[in-house]
Design a protein around this motif. Structure first.
Motif, PDB file in Angstrom:
ATOM      1  N   VAL A 191       0.874  -1.180   0.000  1.00  0.00           N
ATOM      2  CA  VAL A 191       0.000   0.000   0.000  1.00  0.00           C
ATOM      3  C   VAL A 191       0.910   1.228   0.000  1.00  0.00           C
ATOM      4  O   VAL A 191       1.478   1.601   1.031  1.00  0.00           O
ATOM      5  N   THR A 192       1.026   1.847  -1.147  1.00  0.00           N
ATOM      6  CA  THR A 192       2.054   2.867  -1.375  1.00  0.00           C
ATOM      7  C   THR A 192       1.627   4.282  -1.011  1.00  0.00           C
ATOM      8  O   THR A 192       2.474   5.164  -0.862  1.00  0.00           O
ATOM      9  N   LYS A 201     -14.254  11.594   7.025  1.00  0.00           N
ATOM     10  CA  LYS A 201     -15.292  10.571   6.954  1.00  0.00           C
ATOM     11  C   LYS A 201     -14.928   9.374   6.086  1.00  0.00           C
ATOM     12  O   LYS A 201     -15.634   8.357   6.110  1.00  0.00           O
ATOM     13  N   THR A 202     -13.848   9.471   5.333  1.00  0.00           N
ATOM     14  CA  THR A 202     -13.500   8.436   4.365  1.00  0.00           C
ATOM     15  C   THR A 202     -11.993   8.258   4.325  1.00  0.00           C
ATOM     16  O   THR A 202     -11.235   9.184   4.623  1.00  0.00           O
ATOM     17  N   ILE A 203     -11.556   7.066   3.949  1.00  0.00           N
ATOM     18  CA  ILE A 203     -10.140   6.777   3.746  1.00  0.00           C
ATOM     19  C   ILE A 203      -9.949   6.342   2.295  1.00  0.00           C
ATOM     20  O   ILE A 203     -10.733   5.542   1.769  1.00  0.00           O
ATOM     21  N   CYS A 204      -8.913   6.880   1.650  1.00  0.00           N
ATOM     22  CA  CYS A 204      -8.537   6.458   0.297  1.00  0.00           C
ATOM     23  C   CYS A 204      -7.125   5.886   0.347  1.00  0.00           C
ATOM     24  O   CYS A 204      -6.231   6.498   0.943  1.00  0.00           O
ATOM     25  N   THR A 205      -6.922   4.713  -0.272  1.00  0.00           N
ATOM     26  CA  THR A 205      -5.595   4.098  -0.296  1.00  0.00           C
ATOM     27  C   THR A 205      -5.267   3.619  -1.703  1.00  0.00           C
ATOM     28  O   THR A 205      -6.131   3.131  -2.430  1.00  0.00           O
ATOM     29  N   GLY A 206      -4.002   3.763  -2.076  1.00  0.00           N
ATOM     30  CA  GLY A 206      -3.519   3.294  -3.375  1.00  0.00           C
ATOM     31  C   GLY A 206      -2.426   2.269  -3.186  1.00  0.00           C
ATOM     32  O   GLY A 206      -1.667   2.313  -2.208  1.00  0.00           O
ATOM     33  N   SER A 207      -2.320   1.357  -4.144  1.00  0.00           N
ATOM     34  CA  SER A 207      -1.414   0.224  -3.977  1.00  0.00           C
ATOM     35  C   SER A 207      -0.610  -0.046  -5.240  1.00  0.00           C
ATOM     36  O   SER A 207      -0.958   0.386  -6.344  1.00  0.00           O
ATOM     37  N   ASP A 208       0.450  -0.805  -5.057  1.00  0.00           N
ATOM     38  CA  ASP A 208       1.252  -1.255  -6.192  1.00  0.00           C
ATOM     39  C   ASP A 208       0.487  -2.274  -7.035  1.00  0.00           C
ATOM     40  O   ASP A 208       0.981  -2.695  -8.088  1.00  0.00           O
ATOM     41  N   ASP A 209      -0.701  -2.675  -6.589  1.00  0.00           N
ATOM     42  CA  ASP A 209      -1.543  -3.573  -7.385  1.00  0.00           C
ATOM     43  C   ASP A 209      -2.378  -2.810  -8.412  1.00  0.00           C
ATOM     44  O   ASP A 209      -3.249  -3.385  -9.069  1.00  0.00           O
ATOM     45  N   ALA A 210      -2.137  -1.503  -8.562  1.00  0.00           N
ATOM     46  CA  ALA A 210      -2.793  -0.627  -9.557  1.00  0.00           C
ATOM     47  C   ALA A 210      -4.251  -0.335  -9.221  1.00  0.00           C
ATOM     48  O   ALA A 210      -5.038  -0.007 -10.110  1.00  0.00           O
ATOM     49  N   THR A 211      -4.628  -0.423  -7.937  1.00  0.00           N
ATOM     50  CA  THR A 211      -5.997  -0.112  -7.545  1.00  0.00           C
ATOM     51  C   THR A 211      -6.043   1.011  -6.521  1.00  0.00           C
ATOM     52  O   THR A 211      -5.090   1.231  -5.758  1.00  0.00           O
ATOM     53  N   LEU A 239      -1.004  10.108  -4.091  1.00  0.00           N
ATOM     54  CA  LEU A 239      -2.437  10.387  -4.009  1.00  0.00           C
ATOM     55  C   LEU A 239      -2.650  11.747  -3.360  1.00  0.00           C
ATOM     56  O   LEU A 239      -1.929  12.117  -2.436  1.00  0.00           O
ATOM     57  N   ALA A 240      -3.641  12.485  -3.842  1.00  0.00           N
ATOM     58  CA  ALA A 240      -4.037  13.749  -3.217  1.00  0.00           C
ATOM     59  C   ALA A 240      -5.551  13.852  -3.270  1.00  0.00           C
ATOM     60  O   ALA A 240      -6.187  13.342  -4.211  1.00  0.00           O
ATOM     61  N   ILE A 241      -6.146  14.501  -2.267  1.00  0.00           N
ATOM     62  CA  ILE A 241      -7.607  14.600  -2.152  1.00  0.00           C
ATOM     63  C   ILE A 241      -7.997  16.069  -2.088  1.00  0.00           C
ATOM     64  O   ILE A 241      -7.378  16.853  -1.358  1.00  0.00           O
ATOM     65  N   THR A 242      -9.005  16.457  -2.835  1.00  0.00           N
ATOM     66  CA  THR A 242      -9.433  17.857  -2.863  1.00  0.00           C
ATOM     67  C   THR A 242     -10.017  18.265  -1.511  1.00  0.00           C
ATOM     68  O   THR A 242     -10.499  17.436  -0.743  1.00  0.00           O
ATOM     69  N   SER A 243      -9.977  19.567  -1.239  1.00  0.00           N
ATOM     70  CA  SER A 243     -10.371  20.084   0.073  1.00  0.00           C
ATOM     71  C   SER A 243     -11.840  19.843   0.390  1.00  0.00           C
ATOM     72  O   SER A 243     -12.227  19.837   1.568  1.00  0.00           O
ATOM     73  N   ASP A 244     -12.685  19.646  -0.636  1.00  0.00           N
ATOM     74  CA  ASP A 244     -14.105  19.380  -0.381  1.00  0.00           C
ATOM     75  C   ASP A 244     -14.397  17.886  -0.249  1.00  0.00           C
ATOM     76  O   ASP A 244     -15.563  17.484  -0.161  1.00  0.00           O
ATOM     77  N   SER A 245     -13.341  17.060  -0.226  1.00  0.00           N
ATOM     78  CA  SER A 245     -13.455  15.606  -0.012  1.00  0.00           C
ATOM     79  C   SER A 245     -14.230  14.883  -1.109  1.00  0.00           C
ATOM     80  O   SER A 245     -14.728  13.775  -0.893  1.00  0.00           O
ATOM     81  N   THR A 246     -14.306  15.450  -2.308  1.00  0.00           N
ATOM     82  CA  THR A 246     -15.091  14.830  -3.384  1.00  0.00           C
ATOM     83  C   THR A 246     -14.252  14.098  -4.414  1.00  0.00           C
ATOM     84  O   THR A 246     -14.726  13.151  -5.043  1.00  0.00           O
TER      85      THR A 246
END
Length: 318
Positions: A191-192, A201-211, A239-246
């Protein structure tokens, strides 16, 4: 017998001189533009570029892998590196520092809590350590992952800390109590990258598995998995997330950046101006602009692109 050796006519003409009639063009050269030459056999001098830094911290004995700045004190900085150490130090304050010892492998990720009170350090030894940012005292050690820590991030409104691991998992703890809260499993490779959304309210994760995986932090439910066409074809790097969490912007080894709607899990746009692995993404806090950076391996130079992620207009800067 051999005949006499052949000679060109020019070789028999002796010295050849040029006169004014042979001049094609005159070019004026300023003496200051000419290099200083001491001798024909001297090697070219190596000219050092000017050092524009305001402060140099020299506490580390190995390569630096991570830098974090306090959100509350503009002078307070934390660094970690291949010497298995971290340091908290202050700009313009000499070599004053708190050493963050105890890790048994490279310190690869650091992050200050949103209130600036705590610092989390993640290491390839599989441990996350929590430090008092004002004193440098160790507050607790968080265990669980079976592989090295790739990154650490704090919840935007509390002392919950999140970490991604080489063992394909993501872990969440309460740092005040050094208590395990949840483990997010589903990725098929390291998990890179990852983070909480700014609303927490949410978690986003990116991986070397391309997902890209989107999670509910309370239940641990994996609400969306983003993969396959038109998404990345190689491992995610940032990974980056916009300030409005969308929206989540993700970069990959495949040289592309994709914009994903976090609520629906759908790819809404793709940015393809780079030609090599995307190394980082930054978002403007005041306007809908994203900056991405990649390495051009053949020339060892960096390329930075500026994107308007609302209108999808690209500016390229070299």
């Amino acid at each position: 017998m051999y005949g006499p050796a052949h000679h060109d006519e020019d070789e028999d003409q002796g010295d050849v001189f040029l006169d004014e009639n042979d001049v094609v063009q005159e070019i004026t050269v300023d003496d200051e533009d000419l290099p200083d030459v001491e001798g024909e056999d001297d090697d070219a001098e190596d000219f050092e570029e000017a050092d524009d830094s305001m402060h140099i911290f020299t506490g580390h004995t190995g390569e630096l892998y991570t830098v974090a700045c306090s959100p509350m004190d503009a002078r307070l900085v934390a660094t970690g590196g291949g010497d298995d150490k971290g340091f908290i130090w202050k700009i313009f304050d000499g070599d004053w520092a708190f050493e963050l010892g105890g890790h048994k492998d490279s310190v690869c990720s650091l992050d200050f809590s949103a209130d600036g009170q705590l610092l989390a350090s993640g290491s390839f030894d599989g441990l996350v350590k929590i430090w008092d940012a004002s004193s440098g005292d160790l507050k607790g050690t968080l265990e669980g992952p079976g592989g090295g820590i790739e990154w650490v991030r704090w919840h935007p409104r509390g002392h919950l800390v999140l970490a991604g691991s080489e063992d394909c998992t993501v872990w969440m703890w309460n740092a005040d109590r050094s208590a395990y809260l949840n483990m997010f499993s589903g990725h098929a490779s390291s998990v890179t990258c990852g983070n909480f959304t700014p609303d927490g309210k949410t978690i986003c994760t990116g991986s070397d598995d391309a997902t890209l995986r989107i999670w509910n932090p309370r239940s641990g439910e994996n609400t969306h998995v983003v993969r396959g066409h038109p998404y990345h074809t190689e491992g995610l790097t940032c990974l980056a997330i916009t300030s409005d969490s969308t929206l989540a912007l993700t970069g990959s080894k495949d040289s592309s950046v994709h914009i994903v709607n976090i609520t629906t899990g759908k790819v809404v746009s793709s940015l393809t101006s780079h030609t090599d692995s995307i190394e980082c993404i930054g978002l403007s806090l005041s306007s809908p602009w994203a900056a991405t950076a990649a390495w051009i391996i053949s020339s060892l130079s960096g390329i930075c692109s500026i994107h308007h992620h609302a209108a999808h207009v690209t500016m390229r800067m070299g």
